[in-house]
Design a protein around this motif. Structure first.
Motif, PDB file in Angstrom:
ATOM      1  N   TYR A 138       0.851  -1.263   0.118  1.00  0.00           N
ATOM      2  CA  TYR A 138      -0.027  -0.011  -0.020  1.00  0.00           C
ATOM      3  C   TYR A 138       0.827   1.193  -0.001  1.00  0.00           C
ATOM      4  N   GLN A 139       0.236   2.323  -0.414  1.00  0.00           N
ATOM      5  CA  GLN A 139       1.196   3.462  -0.553  1.00  0.00           C
ATOM      6  C   GLN A 139       0.477   4.655   0.298  1.00  0.00           C
ATOM      7  N   SER A 140       1.362   5.499   0.782  1.00  0.00           N
ATOM      8  CA  SER A 140       1.032   6.521   1.271  1.00  0.00           C
ATOM      9  C   SER A 140       0.298   7.674   0.323  1.00  0.00           C
ATOM     10  N   PHE A 141      -0.628   8.466   1.194  1.00  0.00           N
ATOM     11  CA  PHE A 141      -1.398   9.693   0.485  1.00  0.00           C
ATOM     12  C   PHE A 141      -0.483  10.844   0.340  1.00  0.00           C
ATOM     13  N   TYR A 142       0.555  11.031   1.201  1.00  0.00           N
ATOM     14  CA  TYR A 142       1.393  12.232   1.575  1.00  0.00           C
ATOM     15  C   TYR A 142       2.793  12.097   1.430  1.00  0.00           C
ATOM     16  N   GLU A 143       3.202  11.007   1.901  1.00  0.00           N
ATOM     17  CA  GLU A 143       4.682  10.954   2.132  1.00  0.00           C
ATOM     18  C   GLU A 143       5.219  10.410   0.718  1.00  0.00           C
ATOM     19  N   TRP A 144       6.703  10.850   0.500  1.00  0.00           N
ATOM     20  CA  TRP A 144       7.254  10.416  -0.746  1.00  0.00           C
ATOM     21  C   TRP A 144       8.601   9.569  -0.627  1.00  0.00           C
ATOM     22  N   GLU A 145       8.923   9.055  -1.393  1.00  0.00           N
ATOM     23  CA  GLU A 145      10.110   8.136  -1.208  1.00  0.00           C
ATOM     24  C   GLU A 145      11.035   8.310  -2.588  1.00  0.00           C
ATOM     25  N   ILE A 146      12.289   8.148  -2.472  1.00  0.00           N
ATOM     26  CA  ILE A 146      13.292   7.818  -3.865  1.00  0.00           C
ATOM     27  C   ILE A 146      13.792   6.440  -3.625  1.00  0.00           C
ATOM     28  N   ILE A 147      13.406   5.766  -4.885  1.00  0.00           N
ATOM     29  CA  ILE A 147      13.981   4.316  -4.834  1.00  0.00           C
ATOM     30  C   ILE A 147      14.834   4.378  -6.056  1.00  0.00           C
ATOM     31  N   ILE A 148      15.796   3.465  -5.885  1.00  0.00           N
ATOM     32  CA  ILE A 148      16.879   3.023  -7.002  1.00  0.00           C
ATOM     33  C   ILE A 148      16.693   1.682  -7.129  1.00  0.00           C
ATOM     34  N   ALA A 149      16.116   1.226  -8.438  1.00  0.00           N
ATOM     35  CA  ALA A 149      15.731  -0.225  -8.537  1.00  0.00           C
ATOM     36  C   ALA A 149      16.809  -0.929  -9.551  1.00  0.00           C
ATOM     37  N   GLU A 150      17.168  -1.862  -9.245  1.00  0.00           N
ATOM     38  CA  GLU A 150      17.940  -2.697 -10.188  1.00  0.00           C
ATOM     39  C   GLU A 150      17.218  -3.260 -11.405  1.00  0.00           C
ATOM     40  N   MET A 151      17.361  -2.845 -12.565  1.00  0.00           N
ATOM     41  CA  MET A 151      16.590  -3.531 -13.825  1.00  0.00           C
ATOM     42  C   MET A 151      16.879  -4.615 -14.386  1.00  0.00           C
ATOM     43  N   ASP A 152      18.075  -4.794 -13.996  1.00  0.00           N
ATOM     44  CA  ASP A 152      18.586  -6.181 -14.621  1.00  0.00           C
ATOM     45  C   ASP A 152      19.635  -6.968 -13.737  1.00  0.00           C
ATOM     46  N   GLY A 153      19.439  -6.697 -12.414  1.00  0.00           N
ATOM     47  CA  GLY A 153      20.081  -7.650 -11.423  1.00  0.00           C
ATOM     48  C   GLY A 153      19.290  -8.492 -10.463  1.00  0.00           C
ATOM     49  N   GLU A 154      19.236  -8.211  -9.270  1.00  0.00           N
ATOM     50  CA  GLU A 154      18.717  -9.228  -8.331  1.00  0.00           C
ATOM     51  C   GLU A 154      17.329  -8.521  -8.226  1.00  0.00           C
ATOM     52  N   GLY A 155      16.791  -7.496  -8.788  1.00  0.00           N
ATOM     53  CA  GLY A 155      15.533  -6.713  -8.563  1.00  0.00           C
ATOM     54  C   GLY A 155      15.247  -6.117  -7.108  1.00  0.00           C
ATOM     55  N   ARG A 156      16.295  -5.735  -6.779  1.00  0.00           N
ATOM     56  CA  ARG A 156      16.248  -5.055  -5.484  1.00  0.00           C
ATOM     57  C   ARG A 156      15.868  -3.380  -5.714  1.00  0.00           C
ATOM     58  N   GLU A 157      15.160  -2.828  -4.713  1.00  0.00           N
ATOM     59  CA  GLU A 157      14.741  -1.568  -4.672  1.00  0.00           C
ATOM     60  C   GLU A 157      15.664  -1.109  -3.401  1.00  0.00           C
ATOM     61  N   PHE A 158      16.287   0.099  -3.517  1.00  0.00           N
ATOM     62  CA  PHE A 158      17.068   0.823  -2.422  1.00  0.00           C
ATOM     63  C   PHE A 158      16.093   2.001  -2.053  1.00  0.00           C
ATOM     64  N   VAL A 159      15.644   1.903  -1.007  1.00  0.00           N
ATOM     65  CA  VAL A 159      14.560   3.143  -0.701  1.00  0.00           C
ATOM     66  C   VAL A 159      15.403   4.054   0.212  1.00  0.00           C
ATOM     67  N   ILE A 160      15.020   5.582  -0.160  1.00  0.00           N
ATOM     68  CA  ILE A 160      15.385   6.677   0.614  1.00  0.00           C
ATOM     69  C   ILE A 160      14.089   7.189   0.962  1.00  0.00           C
ATOM     70  N   PRO A 161      13.733   7.151   2.357  1.00  0.00           N
ATOM     71  CA  PRO A 161      12.509   7.843   2.554  1.00  0.00           C
ATOM     72  C   PRO A 161      12.373   9.222   2.860  1.00  0.00           C
ATOM     73  N   GLU A 162      11.154   9.781   2.691  1.00  0.00           N
ATOM     74  CA  GLU A 162      11.274  11.246   2.675  1.00  0.00           C
ATOM     75  C   GLU A 162      11.907  12.077   4.040  1.00  0.00           C
ATOM     76  N   ARG A 163      11.873  11.358   5.121  1.00  0.00           N
ATOM     77  CA  ARG A 163      12.260  12.157   6.216  1.00  0.00           C
ATOM     78  C   ARG A 163      13.977  12.411   6.056  1.00  0.00           C
ATOM     79  N   ASP A 164      14.629  11.544   5.037  1.00  0.00           N
ATOM     80  CA  ASP A 164      15.986  11.720   4.720  1.00  0.00           C
ATOM     81  C   ASP A 164      16.151  12.823   3.793  1.00  0.00           C
ATOM     82  N   PHE A 165      15.233  13.305   2.945  1.00  0.00           N
ATOM     83  CA  PHE A 165      15.521  14.213   1.944  1.00  0.00           C
ATOM     84  C   PHE A 165      14.695  15.657   2.070  1.00  0.00           C
ATOM     85  N   ASP A 166      13.706  15.376   3.110  1.00  0.00           N
ATOM     86  CA  ASP A 166      12.753  16.485   3.103  1.00  0.00           C
ATOM     87  C   ASP A 166      13.640  17.799   3.144  1.00  0.00           C
ATOM     88  N   HIS A 167      14.715  17.883   4.006  1.00  0.00           N
ATOM     89  CA  HIS A 167      15.319  19.212   4.418  1.00  0.00           C
ATOM     90  C   HIS A 167      16.156  19.603   3.138  1.00  0.00           C
TER      91      HIS A 167
END
Lengths: 223, 384
Positions: B133-162
């Motif tokens: 499920y996804q937030s109505f308000y909060e954001w995240e930046i994800i870096i996804a491996e498209m041809d690797g192991e299919g992992r997503e590295f997630v940067i939550p909004e609290r880390d870049f909001d400032h």
């Protein structure tokens, strides 16, 4: 001196405030490790490679890549397909926004025309026209006055149109002087269609004919 | 003579301090409610009720006030010291102790909800399934491996909001062959064609700031980002925007990565499939009389059918699925429908109910004892 009697309090406050001030004024570059890792969700769509930034952000007219499903955009794009219209010369379509079927900009982006659709009665035609009048700092109209407003023919229905000049107060709450608003409300069977244009008075004056033509050009999407 | 510590404790436990806190909370609720008409519920909640300090503007005059977070923290201390620690403990008056304990539990439940709950929505068309499920308000930046192991590295909004104005931040992880620099984050913005020669624009595109919409979910965030290869290759600039048609893709070290700014997402340990959405409209209107979703909940290979109706949510493994909305609103008889569930994961979900029960029990005991005491005293008075 009297003020130095409470030196412990002053020292305590300085101890708290100084680090806060240092952190608060910082403008450099921070470094942080990414700690959250998860597997890609099953069925995640593949990202297209090699498209331009403008295409990716919806500034290009290409439809090669469908828009990603926004939270509210899903309903909006479905609803937008229910109508067709002719875009007047000089109007540029802006990126889709939640709760709107379409947004057009003209006169270097200073004039905005928004098409939106609400289900049910949306509070009534008169209430919405008076809400728009309030946004322009004008008093509400009586039911009799609303009945006497000029009308446009939208989707075969008589749709009251307003033309108001004044100070426009939009969603941001800021008042912008010297604005003019053209608006039409088309009550449908189970929905209400709204077309509203706002911009500087002189620029909107040059768009009156375009606005009327745009409203008249709206037809059902399956026609 | 009282020591400073004793004086402080006496003050924190005092009725006067407690009453002042309650008056300030009342004022904050009143002012915050008025502000909601202009700034929307999300913004006001952040500024007035989730803060330590708030500056309320009385026309041109700034009025600094303690935020509700600080006030509730102090109220917790006040009730703990005054109502429990320092209160006379006797079997003659256990009701007050129990009632104060219940109020403390309520404040603690608010703390747990604020820090540990998540909420968002899951939107499904008939036949679709999802486990997130996804937030109505909060954001995240994800870096996804498209041809690797299919992992997503997630940067939550609290880390870049400032990271606004001149601030930038670099995010790194050993598994990636590059670092990501993020800057110029904006809560509400839209991409525009940049004037020639504008500094900071990427591929002729800039993010134009828009006024914050009082309805927080209408705000679309954006930021500029630069991929910095660890091997020393040329940096690559990109623009991230919450309504982008596709993620930004970059190739580093012969592998492709997708970078995206999107609403924060959370996984649930099971899968929900929307089998059917049923709606009934009031005659000759588009106003729904009732609507419900028939879903299949699948976990560990076992499935069961569940009906989610208004006021009858699905509760499973700490997650609650409420029937929130549906669409498209102008759907015809054969138009596929989607159903939207509001999803809440709150460890303290039922705690306010428990605390109310505890407070009720405490007050019942207290007032029953008072009544009995009064009746006995009356009886003694009438007995000659």
């Amino acid at each position: 001196m009297k003020m130095w009697r409470h030196w412990r309090i002053h020292a305590g406050m300085l101890t708290i405030m100084l680090p806060l001030a240092v952190v608060g004024c910082g403008s450099g570059e921070s470094r942080k490790e990414i700690r959250e890792v998860r597997d890609a969700a099953a069925g995640s769509p593949a990202a297209p490679v090699g498209i331009s930034t403008a295409e990716r952000l919806g500034l290009s007219q290409t439809e090669a890549h469908p828009p990603t499903m926004g939270m509210m955009g899903m309903a909006g794009s479905e609803a937008a397909a229910a109508f067709k219209w002719t875009t007047p010369e000089g109007w540029e379509r802006a990126p889709d926004r939640a709760m709107r079927l379409a947004t057009y900009l003209s006169h270097n982006g200073t004039v905005e025309c928004v098409v939106s659709l609400l289900s049910g009665g949306a509070g009534g035609v008169g209430a919405n026209l008076n809400r728009w009048r309030a946004q322009m700092g004008q008093p509400p109209l009586s039911d009799d006055a609303i009945a006497e407003l000029p009308t446009l023919n939208i989707l075969g229905r008589k749709s009251p149109m307003i033309d108001i000049s004044g100070d426009y107060t939009g969603m941001s709450g800021d008042s912008v002087p010297g604005q003019r608003m053209l608006g039409a409300v088309c009550p449908l069977q189970d929905q209400v269609l709204f077309i509203k244009m706002v911009g500087p008075e002189a620029a909107v004056a040059a768009e009156v004919d375009h606005f009327r033509a745009f409203c008249n050009s709206i037809t059902p999407g399956n026609s | 003579m009282a020591t400073p510590l004793k004086k402080t404790l006496n003050f924190l436990a005092s009725y006067g301090f407690g009453a002042s806190l309650l008056i300030l909370l009342l004022a904050l609720t009143f002012l915050g409610t008025l502000q909601q008409t202009q700034h929307g519920i999300y913004e006001v909640q952040k500024r007035y009720f989730e803060s330590f300090v708030v500056v309320h503007w009385l026309g041109p005059l700034p009025l600094p006030l303690p935020g509700a977070y600080l006030l509730l923290g102090l109220l917790f201390i006040n009730i703990l010291l005054g109502g429990i620690v320092r209160a006379p403990k006797s079997w003659r008056r256990p009701g007050m102790l129990i009632a104060h304990g219940g109020i403390l539990f309520m404040v603690f439940a608010g703390f747990v909800t604020y820090h540990f709950s998540t909420n968002g929505h899951m939107t499904l068309y008939e036949g679709e399934q999802s486990n997130e499920y996804q937030s109505f308000y909060e954001w995240e930046i994800i870096i996804a491996e498209m041809d690797g192991e299919g992992r997503e590295f997630v940067i939550p909004e609290r880390d870049f909001d400032h990271l606004r104005g001149g601030r930038s931040g670099v995010f790194h992880v050993e598994a990636l062959p590059f670092e990501l620099q993020v800057r110029g984050f904006q809560r509400n913005c839209a991409p525009r064609a940049a004037p020639d020669g504008l500094g900071g624009a990427v591929d002729g595109v800039m993010l134009a700031a828009l006024p914050k919409d009082p309805t927080a979910e209408r705000n679309i965030a954006g930021a500029y980002a630069t991929v910095l290869p660890k091997g020393g290759g040329a940096p690559v600039d990109g623009v991230l925007w919450g309504l982008a048609r596709a993620p930004w893709t970059v190739q580093v070290g012969g592998r492709t990565y997708a970078i995206d700014l999107r609403h924060r997402r959370w996984r649930v340990p099971f899968t929900i499939t929307l089998d059917r959405f049923v709606r009934e409209l009031h005659p000759r209107t588009g106003i729904p009389a009732s609507f419900m979703s028939i879903v299949t909940l699948t976990q560990h290979g076992a499935s069961r059918k569940v009906e989610i109706k208004m006021n009858e949510p699905l509760r499973h493994e700490g997650y609650t699925f409420f029937q929130a909305s549906w669409g498209p609103q102008n759907a015809g008889p054969n138009t596929p429908l989607f159903s939207q569930f509001a999803v809440v994961n709150n460890p303290a979900d039922q705690w306010p109910l428990y605390s109310c029960i505890v407070v009720t029990i405490g007050l019942l005991i207290h007032f029953t004892q008072r009544l009995l005491r009064h009746l006995r005293a009356e009886q003694r008075r009438r007995t000659p």
